[in-house]
Scaffold this motif. Structure first.
Motif, mmCIF file in Angstrom:
data_model
loop_
_atom_site.group_PDB
_atom_site.id
_atom_site.type_symbol
_atom_site.label_atom_id
_atom_site.label_comp_id
_atom_site.label_asym_id
_atom_site.label_seq_id
_atom_site.Cartn_x
_atom_site.Cartn_y
_atom_site.Cartn_z
ATOM 1 N N THR A 1 1.258 54.284 -4.280
ATOM 2 C CA THR A 1 1.424 52.840 -4.380
ATOM 3 C C THR A 1 0.361 52.289 -5.325
ATOM 4 O O THR A 1 -0.700 52.896 -5.501
ATOM 5 N N ALA A 2 0.651 51.115 -5.898
ATOM 6 C CA ALA A 2 -0.303 50.452 -6.789
ATOM 7 C C ALA A 2 -0.313 48.972 -6.466
ATOM 8 O O ALA A 2 0.745 48.350 -6.315
ATOM 9 N N GLN A 3 -1.500 48.421 -6.359
ATOM 10 C CA GLN A 3 -1.627 46.986 -6.140
ATOM 11 C C GLN A 3 -2.889 46.463 -6.812
ATOM 12 O O GLN A 3 -3.894 47.176 -6.912
ATOM 13 N N VAL A 4 -2.800 45.208 -7.263
ATOM 14 C CA VAL A 4 -3.950 44.555 -7.874
ATOM 15 C C VAL A 4 -4.750 43.894 -6.764
ATOM 16 O O VAL A 4 -4.211 43.144 -5.947
ATOM 17 N N VAL A 5 -6.064 44.179 -6.722
ATOM 18 C CA VAL A 5 -6.922 43.670 -5.651
ATOM 19 C C VAL A 5 -8.169 43.026 -6.249
ATOM 20 O O VAL A 5 -8.536 43.261 -7.398
ATOM 21 N N ASP A 6 -8.807 42.207 -5.428
ATOM 22 C CA ASP A 6 -10.065 41.544 -5.768
ATOM 23 C C ASP A 6 -10.954 41.664 -4.545
ATOM 24 O O ASP A 6 -10.792 40.933 -3.576
ATOM 25 N N ASP A 7 -11.863 42.630 -4.571
ATOM 26 C CA ASP A 7 -12.749 42.833 -3.430
ATOM 27 C C ASP A 7 -14.111 43.289 -3.933
ATOM 28 O O ASP A 7 -14.395 43.267 -5.134
ATOM 29 N N GLU A 8 -14.948 43.722 -3.024
ATOM 30 C CA GLU A 8 -16.318 44.067 -3.383
ATOM 31 C C GLU A 8 -16.406 45.299 -4.276
ATOM 32 O O GLU A 8 -17.467 45.599 -4.833
ATOM 33 N N ALA A 9 -15.313 46.001 -4.464
ATOM 34 C CA ALA A 9 -15.316 47.177 -5.339
ATOM 35 C C ALA A 9 -15.011 46.815 -6.790
ATOM 36 O O ALA A 9 -14.860 47.699 -7.627
ATOM 37 N N ARG A 10 -14.937 45.545 -7.126
ATOM 38 C CA ARG A 10 -14.572 45.089 -8.462
ATOM 39 C C ARG A 10 -15.558 45.597 -9.519
ATOM 40 O O ARG A 10 -16.699 45.969 -9.201
ATOM 41 N N LEU A 11 -15.117 45.550 -10.789
ATOM 42 C CA LEU A 11 -15.942 46.036 -11.889
ATOM 43 C C LEU A 11 -17.159 45.149 -12.102
ATOM 44 O O LEU A 11 -18.284 45.628 -12.253
ATOM 45 N N ASN A 12 -16.991 43.828 -12.140
ATOM 46 C CA ASN A 12 -18.100 42.881 -12.239
ATOM 47 C C ASN A 12 -17.586 41.495 -11.889
ATOM 48 O O ASN A 12 -16.388 41.290 -11.660
ATOM 49 N N PRO B 1 5.285 50.636 -12.285
ATOM 50 C CA PRO B 1 5.100 51.996 -11.759
ATOM 51 C C PRO B 1 6.063 52.964 -12.428
ATOM 52 O O PRO B 1 7.173 52.596 -12.822
ATOM 53 N N THR B 2 5.628 54.190 -12.579
ATOM 54 C CA THR B 2 6.492 55.215 -13.170
ATOM 55 C C THR B 2 7.167 56.073 -12.121
ATOM 56 O O THR B 2 7.913 56.991 -12.456
ATOM 57 N N ASN C 1 -14.930 40.179 -14.248
ATOM 58 C CA ASN C 1 -13.741 41.021 -14.307
ATOM 59 C C ASN C 1 -13.448 41.454 -12.873
ATOM 60 O O ASN C 1 -13.699 42.590 -12.483
ATOM 61 N N ARG C 2 -12.915 40.553 -12.112
ATOM 62 C CA ARG C 2 -12.877 40.696 -10.666
ATOM 63 C C ARG C 2 -11.724 41.573 -10.192
ATOM 64 O O ARG C 2 -11.869 42.330 -9.237
ATOM 65 N N ARG C 3 -10.589 41.483 -10.825
ATOM 66 C CA ARG C 3 -9.412 42.202 -10.327
ATOM 67 C C ARG C 3 -9.291 43.564 -10.997
ATOM 68 O O ARG C 3 -9.654 43.743 -12.148
ATOM 69 N N TYR C 4 -8.741 44.467 -10.253
ATOM 70 C CA TYR C 4 -8.521 45.814 -10.772
ATOM 71 C C TYR C 4 -7.295 46.385 -10.089
ATOM 72 O O TYR C 4 -6.749 45.806 -9.132
ATOM 73 N N LEU C 5 -6.859 47.530 -10.563
ATOM 74 C CA LEU C 5 -5.691 48.194 -9.987
ATOM 75 C C LEU C 5 -6.151 49.296 -9.041
ATOM 76 O O LEU C 5 -6.923 50.174 -9.431
ATOM 77 N N ARG C 6 -5.666 49.229 -7.823
ATOM 78 C CA ARG C 6 -5.931 50.289 -6.845
ATOM 79 C C ARG C 6 -4.665 51.123 -6.690
ATOM 80 O O ARG C 6 -3.597 50.610 -6.337
ATOM 81 N N MET C 7 -4.790 52.422 -6.957
ATOM 82 C CA MET C 7 -3.680 53.357 -6.798
ATOM 83 C C MET C 7 -4.008 54.288 -5.638
ATOM 84 O O MET C 7 -5.026 54.981 -5.657
ATOM 85 N N ASP C 8 -3.155 54.284 -4.643
ATOM 86 C CA ASP C 8 -3.303 55.193 -3.499
ATOM 87 C C ASP C 8 -2.303 56.318 -3.657
ATOM 88 O O ASP C 8 -1.081 56.101 -3.650
ATOM 89 N N LEU C 9 -2.827 57.523 -3.848
ATOM 90 C CA LEU C 9 -2.002 58.696 -4.137
ATOM 91 C C LEU C 9 -1.757 59.505 -2.871
ATOM 92 O O LEU C 9 -2.675 59.748 -2.086
#
Length: 831
Positions: free
Chosen positions: A99-110, A93-94, A113-121
């Motif tokens: 906050t930033a966390q790596v998640v694996d849920d139904e919002a994934r890209l495919n 993080p800069t 490629n299951r995990r992605y970064l979720r940033m809550d601003l």
């Protein structure tokens, strides 16, 4: 590739245990003769004889040949693959409100490629930065860098730049607006304002809401052949400069199914097997997988890119597929018929992907990726260094039968295991010959002396039997002396070009910050690359092959052969063991040494590794993690003796090692009982720290059982006895010949190419006789590699480089003095 216990030499020499080079440094030149039958014709040399072997080891792909600058771009790193990994590996993080966390849920890209970064601003600015590979991301002032990311958000601004570690910009800033809460690809380009090797790719968003990011990518615009998703230009360029006849890919141990991490089915299928179908199609749909060598691979370089790269450099593609039998030190084979049939079908589909029309199922996928024309695949390797010869060959036979039935023009390549000799090697060659296999892949990594001693290795191979693909070989260091001995060996490969049809030094690439294996041909960091001394010798041979061998003969170097001499030693490898009743007896029956460990261990010299102590009347090494723990005793001048000892494995992965003929820490023999995970027993010879196997079999060592070990040394002959039974023996009397040559003809230029290696510290004054039946030009074109044996090419200095010159004293008979420690190619007009 699988050689355990390589110790890099500190001092290189051409001597070992009495096999002497008679010429001392600084002595007068040695006189030789070289006679050439200039009108004769030997073996035809195929254009594809010399090639390259690419394996993703030493970060050769991601962080290397693959030009992607972002590490862990899809947030798929996981501690299940490497204990040091998290989804945020290489990311930080800069700061700011969020906050930033790596998640694996139904919002994934495919699904791949299951995990992605979720940033809550939470208002204000918040971001992340990627440190790339090595010390950071390299940017060069004035150059363009293409950025892309898959993102989703209701509506949020995103800025992109490369900064230094303190956050100061190194590039222009790219401004993007992420719109719509569905995954979409966003792209742009930044220009570097200044140069740096420690950059950080910095992404910042501002406002309030949720931003999802995946497949964050930054590529230099200048890739090899300017291809998107392409190769790093300097590395690919160095490979292309070799003008290789083939590219073997995607690896050796990398392709084996099985258990490097101890997985069992189906995990070995998920974790260990290289699945070519996972590596094609859009990069965001390709899986990230655990690599055999302990890190993750993105498959950004996949089978399509390998085929395309081979085509770009004019090389034959040569893929290797798993045989479902483990190699590289493992001993397992799948017993699932359905899994075997699926892999066989996958291999048939691979051939269709490479060669099928654009209307076929897999040919269409190739065409959709941008290559409607076939890739003209002609060879496929099945398996790599399997240690279970019967199990491997049964499965190889099924692959071969299916491939030859569907595609009879494809050459299906078998292999001979992980070494140049031994029970596995012998059994696989027996099976391959019996089944009339077209080609067998041999692998070996040996000492420099071995390469000087075995120039005639292929002279005795059956001319009507399977051809040889020497898929992996190297002398165990990157000093010029190693390159000289490899070059000397290559003269024997060319002389036997009717048997040795393909050959590739290995490995190809090594990132200086991720070295898992050495030697390597090309070294690099994040901003520069250089060829090793072996690269220069390989390049000289690969770009001056010739069309056929011209018969020639050179005189030999006079040698003096002395008996094997040296002290004794005891050792362990990742194992605890105890030793007792050590006795050394001269051939005449007199006692040279005895120790029953009723006292202390003052007569033994320790290396500093392991935990050695006298305990209950035995000498015990108790550290199960320590490797190469050898202790020594006795006189380095001992010869013609019997060594006996009682040895017991107490705990650990392997057995025990008994050394003899010990000169020093880099020059000795040892009997390695229960080595390689207690799968193989062998006698290994260390010369200058590099090892070679002299004899081996499948003997295993039981924990808690005391073994009576006896070694009889007479002259250069050794007999080995285990529990009173002869285990094996060998005679180590091969001469390390430092002066080697081969002559080929270049029919296009009308030249004889006289190739001479002089791997000694004195010049070789040579009378060259081309015969009276040819007209020769008076001037020869000369290319020379020359240096000191310990010279090493580095990022800062490359002392071993080719020097071109002309020699005007050519006649049908002439004298040429080949420099000490040199490789010389003379191109002589001869018609």
């Amino acid at each position: 590739m699988f050689t355990r216990g390589v110790v890099l030499p500190v001092v290189l020499a051409l001597t070992f245990a009495g096999l002497m080079n008679p010429v001392a440094a600084g002595a007068d030149p040695t006189d030789y003769t070289l006679t050439v039958d200039s009108t004769g014709r030997g073996a035809t040399i195929d254009r594809t004889m010399y090639g390259v072997f690419f394996e993703d080891i030493n970060r050769a792909a991601d962080g290397g040949l693959y030009a992607e600058l972002v590490q862990n771009r899809s947030f798929e790193y996981d501690p299940a693959d490497n204990a040091s990994y998290t989804g945020m590996t290489s990311w930080a993080p800069t700061g700011g409100a969020g906050t930033a966390q790596v998640v694996d849920d139904e919002a994934r890209l495919n699904e791949r490629n299951r995990r992605y970064l979720r940033m809550d601003l939470r208002g204000g600015e918040y971001g992340i930065a990627n440190s790339g590979y090595n010390s950071g991301i390299r940017v060069e002032a004035g150059k363009l860098y293409d950025f892309s990311v898959w993102a989703r958000a209701e509506s949020l601004p995103l800025t992109v730049s490369v900064t230094d570690p303190a956050g100061q910009p190194l590039t222009d800033m790219l401004r993007l607006q992420v719109r719509g809460d569905r995954w979409a690809k966003y792209t742009g380009t930044v220009r570097a304002r200044s140069s740096s090797t420690t950059g950080r790719l910095t992404l910042k968003a501002s406002g309030t809401g949720t931003l999802r990011l995946d497949m964050v990518s930054l590529f230099p615009r200048d890739t090899f052949k300017n291809r998107p998703n392409g190769m790093r230009a300097d590395l690919a360029g160095k490979i292309a400069a070799l003008k290789p006849g083939f590219v073997r890919f995607p690896g050796g141990c990398l392709v084996n199914t099985g258990s490097h991490y101890g997985y069992t089915a189906p995990d070995w299928e998920r974790k260990r097997s290289y699945q070519w179908k996972d590596t094609i199609g859009p990069v965001e749909q390709r899986a990230t997988n655990a690599n055999f060598w302990g890190y993750n691979q993105s498959y950004g370089i996949g089978y399509y890119e390998y085929f395309q790269f081979a085509e770009d450099i004019g090389a034959m593609p040569l893929p290797v597929v798993p045989a479902l039998v483990t190699g590289c030190g493992q001993n397992r084979a799948t017993d699932d018929p359905a899994l075997l049939q699926r892999h066989i079908q996958d291999t048939l589909d691979l051939i269709e992907f490479a060669n099928g029309p654009a209307t076929s199922t897999w040919g269409r996928k190739r065409a959709e990726m941008g290559h409607p024309a076939p890739f003209n695949l002609t060879h496929v390797g099945v398996g790599n260094e399997e240690n279970l010869p019967n199990e491997f060959f049964a499965r190889f036979t099924e692959f071969r039968k299916a491939i030859e039935a569907r595609y009879p023009g494809i050459t299906v390549i078998s292999n001979s295991g992980p070494d140049d000799t031994g029970a596995t090697f012998d059994r696989l060659w027996e099976l391959n010959r019996g089944a009339n296999v077209a080609m067998v892949d041999e692998h070996y990594y040996n000492s420099p002396q071995w390469f000087l001693q075995n120039n005639q290795r292929y002279d005795s191979y059956d001319r009507n039997g399977p051809k040889v693909f020497l898929g992996e070989y190297a002398s165990q260091d990157n000093r010029f002396y190693n390159a000289l001995t490899e070059a000397a060996y290559m003269t024997g490969l060319e002389r036997n070009a009717d048997v040795v049809k393909l050959a590739s030094y290995a490995p190809l690439l090594a990132n200086t910050d991720y070295v898992q294996w050495r030697p390597d041909m090309i070294w690099f960091n994040n901003h520069t690359s250089w060829g090793s001394t072996s690269y220069e010798t390989q390049k000289l041979f690969m770009t001056n092959v010739g069309d056929h061998v011209v018969p020639s003969k050179a005189s030999a170097t006079p040698t003096t052969v002395a008996p094997i001499a040296g002290a004794i030693g005891l050792s362990t490898w990742a194992t605890s063991a105890s030793y007792d009743d050590v006795n050394v007896t001269a051939a005449n029956g007199s006692s040279l040494f005895t120790d029953d460990f009723s006292g202390n261990d003052s007569r033994w010299t320790k290396s500093g590794r392991g935990s050695w102590a006298v305990s209950n009347g035995a000498y015990v090494q108790s550290d199960q993690a320590a490797e190469n723990t050898m202790v020594t005793a006795g006189d380095p001048a001992w010869s013609n003796y019997d060594l006996s000892v009682k040895a017991t494995k107490l705990a650990g992965r392997e057995g025990f090692l008994i050394a003899f003929g010990v000169k020093d820490t880099g020059n000795y023999y040892w009997w390695n009982l229960g080595g390689w995970g207690n799968t193989v027993s062998a006698v290994e010879k260390a010369s200058g720290g590099a090892k070679e196997t002299l004899v081996s079999n499948g003997t295993r060592i039981d924990t808690g059982k005391q073994y009576d070990v006896r070694i009889s040394v007479r002259g250069r002959q050794v007999e080995l006895f285990l529990d009173g039974q002869r285990w094996g023996g060998f005679t180590d009397d091969k001469v390390a010949e430092p002066f080697r040559q081969v002559v080929t003809r270049d029919t296009k230029t009308g030249e004889l190419v006289v190739k001479v290696v002089n791997a000694q510290d004195t010049a070789a004054r040579t009378k060259v006789d081309l015969g009276s039946r040819v007209r020769v030009g008076s001037t020869a074109r000369v290319t020379t590699l020359q240096g000191q044996p310990d010279d090493v090419n580095t990022a800062y200095t490359q002392p071993i480089q080719p020097r071109d010159s002309r020699f005007s004293g050519v006649a049908n008979t002439f004298t040429y003095t080949f420099p000490a420690n040199s490789v010389t190619f003379l191109r002589v007009q001869a018609r």
